[in-house]
Design a protein around this motif. Structure first.
Motif, mmCIF file in Angstrom:
data_model
loop_
_atom_site.group_PDB
_atom_site.id
_atom_site.type_symbol
_atom_site.label_atom_id
_atom_site.label_comp_id
_atom_site.label_asym_id
_atom_site.label_seq_id
_atom_site.Cartn_x
_atom_site.Cartn_y
_atom_site.Cartn_z
ATOM 1 N N ALA A 172 15.431 72.522 18.241
ATOM 2 C CA ALA A 172 15.613 73.829 18.363
ATOM 3 C C ALA A 172 16.143 74.210 19.713
ATOM 4 O O ALA A 172 17.001 74.881 19.810
ATOM 5 C CB ALA A 172 14.057 74.421 18.182
ATOM 6 N N LEU A 173 15.820 73.524 20.858
ATOM 7 C CA LEU A 173 16.271 73.804 22.268
ATOM 8 C C LEU A 173 17.552 73.261 22.429
ATOM 9 O O LEU A 173 18.382 73.929 23.126
ATOM 10 C CB LEU A 173 15.294 73.307 23.281
ATOM 11 C CG LEU A 173 13.889 74.102 23.378
ATOM 12 C CD1 LEU A 173 12.952 73.493 24.403
ATOM 13 C CD2 LEU A 173 14.201 75.368 23.643
ATOM 14 N N GLN A 174 17.898 72.188 21.812
ATOM 15 C CA GLN A 174 19.184 71.739 21.740
ATOM 16 C C GLN A 174 20.377 72.848 21.259
ATOM 17 O O GLN A 174 21.402 72.986 21.909
ATOM 18 C CB GLN A 174 19.326 70.495 20.960
ATOM 19 C CG GLN A 174 18.879 69.292 21.851
ATOM 20 C CD GLN A 174 18.682 67.976 20.636
ATOM 21 O OE1 GLN A 174 19.188 68.052 19.634
ATOM 22 N NE2 GLN A 174 18.243 66.981 21.153
ATOM 23 N N GLN A 175 19.744 73.504 19.945
ATOM 24 C CA GLN A 175 20.356 74.518 19.395
ATOM 25 C C GLN A 175 20.801 75.632 20.446
ATOM 26 O O GLN A 175 21.712 76.247 20.291
ATOM 27 C CB GLN A 175 19.878 74.866 18.105
ATOM 28 C CG GLN A 175 20.372 73.928 16.996
ATOM 29 C CD GLN A 175 19.512 74.098 15.680
ATOM 30 O OE1 GLN A 175 18.893 75.128 15.600
ATOM 31 N NE2 GLN A 175 19.678 73.270 14.689
ATOM 32 N N GLU A 176 19.716 76.139 20.933
ATOM 33 C CA GLU A 176 19.722 76.976 21.883
ATOM 34 C C GLU A 176 20.607 76.983 22.952
ATOM 35 O O GLU A 176 21.227 77.745 23.508
ATOM 36 C CB GLU A 176 18.100 77.419 22.597
ATOM 37 C CG GLU A 176 17.019 77.799 21.523
ATOM 38 C CD GLU A 176 17.572 79.193 21.005
ATOM 39 O OE1 GLU A 176 17.882 80.293 21.862
ATOM 40 O OE2 GLU A 176 17.349 79.599 20.123
ATOM 41 N N LEU A 177 20.721 75.690 23.654
ATOM 42 C CA LEU A 177 21.572 75.197 24.796
ATOM 43 C C LEU A 177 22.753 75.442 24.428
ATOM 44 O O LEU A 177 23.833 76.090 24.979
ATOM 45 C CB LEU A 177 21.013 74.153 25.167
ATOM 46 C CG LEU A 177 22.000 73.514 26.339
ATOM 47 C CD1 LEU A 177 21.669 74.328 27.483
ATOM 48 C CD2 LEU A 177 21.662 72.077 26.855
ATOM 49 N N ALA A 178 23.363 75.098 23.128
ATOM 50 C CA ALA A 178 24.402 75.073 22.475
ATOM 51 C C ALA A 178 25.085 76.439 22.665
ATOM 52 O O ALA A 178 26.188 76.887 22.707
ATOM 53 C CB ALA A 178 24.658 74.392 21.235
ATOM 54 N N ARG A 179 23.945 77.372 21.806
ATOM 55 C CA ARG A 179 24.394 78.692 21.930
ATOM 56 C C ARG A 179 24.758 79.424 23.292
ATOM 57 O O ARG A 179 25.689 80.011 23.428
ATOM 58 C CB ARG A 179 23.234 79.414 21.189
ATOM 59 C CG ARG A 179 23.556 80.897 20.837
ATOM 60 C CD ARG A 179 22.373 81.501 20.014
ATOM 61 N NE ARG A 179 20.891 81.560 20.499
ATOM 62 C CZ ARG A 179 20.532 82.336 21.439
ATOM 63 N NH1 ARG A 179 21.270 83.402 21.778
ATOM 64 N NH2 ARG A 179 19.551 82.216 21.857
ATOM 65 N N ILE A 180 23.699 79.239 24.253
ATOM 66 C CA ILE A 180 23.776 79.788 25.558
ATOM 67 C C ILE A 180 25.050 79.456 26.368
ATOM 68 O O ILE A 180 25.690 80.087 26.732
ATOM 69 C CB ILE A 180 22.573 79.239 26.332
ATOM 70 C CG1 ILE A 180 21.147 79.987 25.978
ATOM 71 C CG2 ILE A 180 22.758 79.639 27.752
ATOM 72 C CD1 ILE A 180 20.042 79.518 26.436
ATOM 73 N N HIS A 181 25.592 78.027 25.899
ATOM 74 C CA HIS A 181 26.654 77.616 26.560
ATOM 75 C C HIS A 181 28.020 78.332 26.063
ATOM 76 O O HIS A 181 28.935 78.744 26.542
ATOM 77 C CB HIS A 181 26.987 76.157 26.284
ATOM 78 C CG HIS A 181 28.149 75.492 26.869
ATOM 79 N ND1 HIS A 181 29.116 74.961 25.993
ATOM 80 C CD2 HIS A 181 28.780 75.387 28.163
ATOM 81 C CE1 HIS A 181 30.406 74.672 26.789
ATOM 82 N NE2 HIS A 181 29.938 74.763 28.098
ATOM 83 N N GLN A 182 27.886 78.444 24.598
ATOM 84 C CA GLN A 182 29.211 79.089 23.883
ATOM 85 C C GLN A 182 28.991 80.595 24.409
ATOM 86 O O GLN A 182 30.224 81.273 24.558
ATOM 87 C CB GLN A 182 28.822 79.187 22.356
ATOM 88 C CG GLN A 182 30.158 79.641 21.646
ATOM 89 C CD GLN A 182 29.750 79.541 20.117
ATOM 90 O OE1 GLN A 182 28.486 79.476 19.738
ATOM 91 N NE2 GLN A 182 30.820 79.498 19.376
ATOM 92 N N LEU A 183 28.025 81.212 24.535
ATOM 93 C CA LEU A 183 27.935 82.688 24.992
ATOM 94 C C LEU A 183 28.197 82.862 26.406
ATOM 95 O O LEU A 183 29.020 83.787 26.585
ATOM 96 C CB LEU A 183 26.630 83.348 24.900
ATOM 97 C CG LEU A 183 26.270 83.676 23.332
ATOM 98 C CD1 LEU A 183 24.708 83.945 23.021
ATOM 99 C CD2 LEU A 183 26.934 84.473 22.701
ATOM 100 N N SER A 184 27.805 81.927 27.301
ATOM 101 C CA SER A 184 27.886 82.159 28.733
ATOM 102 C C SER A 184 29.371 81.471 29.275
ATOM 103 O O SER A 184 29.764 82.005 30.372
ATOM 104 C CB SER A 184 26.848 81.516 29.472
ATOM 105 O OG SER A 184 26.626 80.154 29.500
ATOM 106 N N GLY A 185 29.729 80.467 28.669
ATOM 107 C CA GLY A 185 30.856 79.791 29.224
ATOM 108 C C GLY A 185 30.817 79.059 30.518
ATOM 109 O O GLY A 185 31.688 78.518 31.349
#
Length: 310
Positions: A172-185
């Motif tokens: 779940a946290l891996q998915q959160e990190l991928a999402r944060i990276h995509q949103l924040s760049g």
């Protein structure tokens, strides 16, 4: 954004990192991976000067990092470790506000930033008043990530951040990190020993052994174009096909113009995840839906056999 040029580091006369040359681009999620003692954590810690390099040059934004005051440099780089390092007698809000407080932010600005980060990490507002011992391991790790992001750093450094978590929480946290990276760049440098985690998250994968870079490139490049027998063995020849499936999405492989009247799978599923659905449903075809739940096409089991990373 970050450049190593001929960097070496020794401990007690033994090389931990040798003549390392590496460039990390702005906005890239770079994963350092390798066996224990390969030098990956030392490499990460040299970026924010928690470990000082002996020879060579490390540049941040074009400037040698030794020209920066260490504390000023670290405030420009968020840092997340496996144990989270939260202050046990501080609330979640106060832990997250550590760097903004040091930078002199106003209470109103800090409160607003804490709310933003709790929302970003899918945590309720009520969590801001809790203490670390009142949180689960996964929640503590989320707070650790929020603290690292609080002052909007240019770089996020992560040293085995999910290593102590159970598999479900970790995924779940891996998915959160991928999402944060995509949103924040943001530029993210992650150290892990978990091969599947590395393959799932990395834009660029850097495989190390004996303090040196053995091979670097995209996950697909390392899987399909291994530079040596060591690389082949590291990624597991017996699991090569399964890991290659993790690099492609169902939406990319679905056959357009076909449809099935059945429950569809998300286009964002990897082919590895789709393989599990094929087996669970005992079928050889799966309907695929896009992010708006509209029909996209049909994935055939036979299509999995044609994936070669090209």
């Amino acid at each position: 954004m970050i450049e190593f040029q001929g960097v070496s580091k020794h401990f007690a006369g033994k090389a931990a990192v040798s003549e390392l040359t590496l460039r990390i681009a702005k906005g890239e999620l770079t994963v350092l991976i390798g066996t224990s003692g390969c030098g990956k954590s030392t490499t990460l810690k040299m970026i924010n000067r928690l470990v000082e390099h002996d020879t060579g040059a490390i540049r941040f934004g074009g400037e040698e990092i030794r020209r920066f005051d260490p504390q000023a440099l670290r405030r420009r780089m968020g840092y997340v470790i496996q144990s989270t390092g939260l202050f046990p007698h501080w609330t979640v809000e106060k832990n997250i506000a550590t760097v903004p407080t040091l930078l002199g932010w106003s209470r109103a600005r800090i409160a607003e930033r804490v709310s933003e980060l709790l929302a970003l990490l899918n945590m309720e507002e009520a969590f801001r008043h809790r203490y670390p011992h009142q949180l689960s391991g996964g929640q503590q790790q989320r707070v650790g990530v929020a603290r690292a992001l609080a002052a909007d750093p240019e770089v996020l450094l992560m040293d085995e951040p999910f290593g102590a978590l159970d598999p479900v929480t970790r995924a779940a946290l891996q998915q959160e990190l991928a999402r944060i990276h995509q949103l924040s760049g943001k530029t993210i440098v992650l150290v892990t020993h978990d091969i599947d985690e590395a393959l799932a998250l990395a834009d660029r994968l850097v495989l190390m052994d004996g303090g040196r870079i053995v091979q670097q490139g995209t996950p697909t490049e390392l899987l399909t174009q291994p530079a040596s027998d060591f690389v082949r063995r590291f990624f597991g020849q017996s699991e090569w096909g399964i890991r290659l499936l993790s690099q492609r999405l169902a939406g990319e492989a679905a056959r357009r113009g076909e449809w099935l009247e059945e429950e569809g799978i998300a286009a964002s599923l990897t082919l590895r995840e789709a393989l599990s659905v094929f087996i669970a449903r005992g079928t050889d075809r799966l309907a695929v839906r896009d992010s708006g739940q509209q029909p996209l096409g049909v994935l055939h089991f036979a299509d999995l056999l044609r994936q070669k990373g090209d």
